[in-house]
Design a protein around this motif. Sequence first.
Motif, PDB file in Angstrom:
ATOM      1  N   ALA A 151      -9.270  16.558  12.680  1.00 34.77           N
ATOM      2  CA  ALA A 151      -7.952  16.413  12.064  1.00 34.77           C
ATOM      3  C   ALA A 151      -6.904  17.142  12.913  1.00 34.77           C
ATOM      4  O   ALA A 151      -7.217  18.081  13.647  1.00 34.77           O
ATOM      5  CB  ALA A 151      -7.958  16.983  10.650  1.00 34.77           C
ATOM      6  N   ARG A 164       5.209  18.985  18.471  1.00 33.13           N
ATOM      7  CA  ARG A 164       4.164  18.019  18.804  1.00 33.13           C
ATOM      8  C   ARG A 164       3.867  18.110  20.292  1.00 33.13           C
ATOM      9  O   ARG A 164       4.765  18.090  21.117  1.00 33.13           O
ATOM     10  CB  ARG A 164       4.601  16.608  18.426  1.00 33.13           C
ATOM     11  CG  ARG A 164       4.929  16.450  16.944  1.00 33.13           C
ATOM     12  CD  ARG A 164       5.211  14.999  16.601  1.00 33.13           C
ATOM     13  NE  ARG A 164       4.010  14.199  16.732  1.00 33.13           N
ATOM     14  CZ  ARG A 164       4.008  12.915  17.085  1.00 33.13           C
ATOM     15  NH1 ARG A 164       5.142  12.311  17.371  1.00 33.13           N
ATOM     16  NH2 ARG A 164       2.877  12.244  17.168  1.00 33.13           N
ATOM     17  N   ARG A 216      -7.091  19.727  17.511  1.00 30.57           N
ATOM     18  CA  ARG A 216      -7.918  19.034  16.523  1.00 30.57           C
ATOM     19  C   ARG A 216      -8.903  20.021  15.918  1.00 30.57           C
ATOM     20  O   ARG A 216      -9.479  20.852  16.627  1.00 30.57           O
ATOM     21  CB  ARG A 216      -8.650  17.851  17.149  1.00 30.57           C
ATOM     22  CG  ARG A 216      -7.697  16.759  17.613  1.00 30.57           C
ATOM     23  CD  ARG A 216      -8.451  15.594  18.239  1.00 30.57           C
ATOM     24  NE  ARG A 216      -7.527  14.571  18.721  1.00 30.57           N
ATOM     25  CZ  ARG A 216      -7.101  13.545  18.005  1.00 30.57           C
ATOM     26  NH1 ARG A 216      -7.493  13.406  16.763  1.00 30.57           N
ATOM     27  NH2 ARG A 216      -6.276  12.668  18.530  1.00 30.57           N
ATOM     28  N   ASN A 266       2.222  19.486   9.196  1.00 33.72           N
ATOM     29  CA  ASN A 266       1.753  18.126   8.985  1.00 33.72           C
ATOM     30  C   ASN A 266       0.274  18.065   9.330  1.00 33.72           C
ATOM     31  O   ASN A 266      -0.128  18.385  10.454  1.00 33.72           O
ATOM     32  CB  ASN A 266       2.556  17.166   9.869  1.00 33.72           C
ATOM     33  CG  ASN A 266       2.091  15.730   9.723  1.00 33.72           C
ATOM     34  OD1 ASN A 266       1.415  15.388   8.768  1.00 33.72           O
ATOM     35  ND2 ASN A 266       2.443  14.889  10.686  1.00 33.72           N
ATOM     36  N   THR A 282      -3.070  15.501   9.449  1.00 34.60           N
ATOM     37  CA  THR A 282      -3.422  14.087   9.424  1.00 34.60           C
ATOM     38  C   THR A 282      -4.827  13.896   9.971  1.00 34.60           C
ATOM     39  O   THR A 282      -5.293  14.675  10.810  1.00 34.60           O
ATOM     40  CB  THR A 282      -2.415  13.254  10.254  1.00 34.60           C
ATOM     41  OG1 THR A 282      -2.720  11.870  10.136  1.00 34.60           O
ATOM     42  CG2 THR A 282      -2.464  13.639  11.729  1.00 34.60           C
ATOM     43  N   CYS A 326      -6.544   8.322   6.237  1.00 36.81           N
ATOM     44  CA  CYS A 326      -5.777   8.843   5.117  1.00 36.81           C
ATOM     45  C   CYS A 326      -4.342   9.109   5.552  1.00 36.81           C
ATOM     46  O   CYS A 326      -4.045   9.183   6.744  1.00 36.81           O
ATOM     47  CB  CYS A 326      -6.401  10.112   4.554  1.00 36.81           C
ATOM     48  SG  CYS A 326      -6.387  11.498   5.689  1.00 36.81           S
ATOM     49  N   GLU A 327      -3.463   9.231   4.582  1.00 38.52           N
ATOM     50  CA  GLU A 327      -2.078   9.515   4.882  1.00 38.52           C
ATOM     51  C   GLU A 327      -1.891  10.990   5.241  1.00 38.52           C
ATOM     52  O   GLU A 327      -2.651  11.852   4.819  1.00 38.52           O
ATOM     53  CB  GLU A 327      -1.202   9.171   3.672  1.00 38.52           C
ATOM     54  CG  GLU A 327      -1.174   7.687   3.334  1.00 38.52           C
ATOM     55  CD  GLU A 327      -0.221   7.401   2.182  1.00 38.52           C
ATOM     56  OE1 GLU A 327       0.377   8.371   1.658  1.00 38.52           O
ATOM     57  OE2 GLU A 327      -0.093   6.220   1.822  1.00 38.52           O
ATOM     58  N   SER A 328      -0.845  11.233   6.013  1.00 41.42           N
ATOM     59  CA  SER A 328      -0.524  12.611   6.379  1.00 41.42           C
ATOM     60  C   SER A 328      -0.113  13.415   5.145  1.00 41.42           C
ATOM     61  O   SER A 328       0.438  12.871   4.194  1.00 41.42           O
ATOM     62  CB  SER A 328       0.607  12.640   7.406  1.00 41.42           C
ATOM     63  OG  SER A 328       0.206  12.022   8.605  1.00 41.42           O
ATOM     64  N   VAL A 329      -0.399  14.685   5.204  1.00 40.48           N
ATOM     65  CA  VAL A 329       0.018  15.609   4.147  1.00 40.48           C
ATOM     66  C   VAL A 329       0.965  16.622   4.767  1.00 40.48           C
ATOM     67  O   VAL A 329       0.638  17.278   5.756  1.00 40.48           O
ATOM     68  CB  VAL A 329      -1.188  16.324   3.517  1.00 40.48           C
ATOM     69  CG1 VAL A 329      -0.717  17.396   2.541  1.00 40.48           C
ATOM     70  CG2 VAL A 329      -2.099  15.328   2.818  1.00 40.48           C
ATOM     71  N   LEU A 384      -7.320  16.477   2.201  1.00 42.43           N
ATOM     72  CA  LEU A 384      -7.016  15.108   2.613  1.00 42.43           C
ATOM     73  C   LEU A 384      -8.021  14.153   1.960  1.00 42.43           C
ATOM     74  O   LEU A 384      -9.053  13.827   2.555  1.00 42.43           O
ATOM     75  CB  LEU A 384      -7.069  14.972   4.132  1.00 42.43           C
ATOM     76  CG  LEU A 384      -6.078  15.785   4.955  1.00 42.43           C
ATOM     77  CD1 LEU A 384      -6.231  15.477   6.432  1.00 42.43           C
ATOM     78  CD2 LEU A 384      -4.656  15.518   4.511  1.00 42.43           C
ATOM     79  N   ALA A 420     -10.357  11.106   3.732  1.00 42.23           N
ATOM     80  CA  ALA A 420     -10.619  11.320   5.151  1.00 42.23           C
ATOM     81  C   ALA A 420     -12.117  11.424   5.401  1.00 42.23           C
ATOM     82  O   ALA A 420     -12.881  11.871   4.536  1.00 42.23           O
ATOM     83  CB  ALA A 420      -9.920  12.581   5.631  1.00 42.23           C
TER      84      ALA A 420
END
Length: 406
Positions: free
Chosen positions: A296, A304, A310, A329, A331, A335-338, A360, A363
């Motif tokens: 993740a 960024r 990861r 963030n 991700t 699954c969608e980002s949180v 998540l 995921a």
Amino acid sequence: MAILCLGVLLIPLAMETFLQDVYRNNPSFTHLYSIGKSVEGRDLLVLFLGRFPTHHTTGIPEFKYIANMHGDETVGRELLLHLIDFLVTSYKCDPAITRLVNSTRIHIMPSMNPDGFEATKVPDCYYSEGRFNMNGEDLNRNFPDVFNENNVTFQPETIAVMNWIKKESFVLSANLHGGALVASYTFDNGNSATGSLQGYSQSLDDDVFVHLAKTYSLNHATMHRGNECGYKQSFPDGITNGYTWYRLKGKSPPFFLSPHYRNTPFYWGLNHYGLGNLSGVKGQVLDENRTPIPGAIVEAKGRRHVCPYRTNRHGEYYLLLLPGSYVLNATAPGCESVLTTLQVPNGLENFSALKYDFLLPGASSRAGPASCPAKPLYQDNQHTSTARKPTLSFLGLMTVLYTTFT
């Protein structure tokens, strides 16, 4: 207990004997291991200190020191041996050092170039015999470069360090050199996207690196003066952006801070108070069953990087951040980002990072962490694309290590 005499460890084999004695006398919190061999077959030895000597433990950050990358730059090697002696003899006697060792996994490699060290007859700050490895290669120009193709043959010592970095979840590193008296920070190479046209190559974590370098320098007895050793160049506050100093391709990875010293044993007395405290965020990324999710990505908004951090197989992430408010963030595939907003406190008060776990749902916990490519990644038009491994806390010769993510 190990007794260390200044200058004695410049004798061949004395370093190995000292490290073996430290490990033999302190097996409960030290471990001696080799990450590989030099060109001439010498072990690249690492002395580990921590509460869990042989294995990573979730929530405890990994930090590493490397010295003597140039074989004729001997002061860093001796400084790290004195650091080992200081930590070992202070453990369970000094409460702050005891907490440090118990809450951090500290890996110390006194010599990355033992062949060059053995070949050095008269240590010198410049290009004397022994600077390079036994294949005649400069190990500090022998790593992959994120800006330009580095057309070199990777050396056994370099390959060993790269594999070591991939194996361990290092949060930050320090690389000790000889020469000028200055704390140099990333980047050492660059392009227009990082500001190199203005003579400064700025990383997205520039505020953190400047703070680390300045904290080291200001706590050093003389580095902060900026013009010690009669060096022709002046360094305000005793720090410099690597690119501003001189452009360098293929230097050791960009999550290093590199203090440079003159080759004088006296510098242990000047350096062991040399670093500071920093705060950050650490935690895990978990699925709905609270199973760790490897691979993740956790990033702070506006930070960024080209090769993203990861999470490891424990689902861990570590972010080094100055005190303030940040949007994080998380991700993962499927699954969608949180997103969440966190207020990072000043870790100086409690020697601790803020802990926050991401959940998540949906995921996959079977995904594995992706490795970063060795090819150049930074392009002039994509400095803010994906991501480099975000660097976390920690650094220095002694005080630096008080930055713990407990």
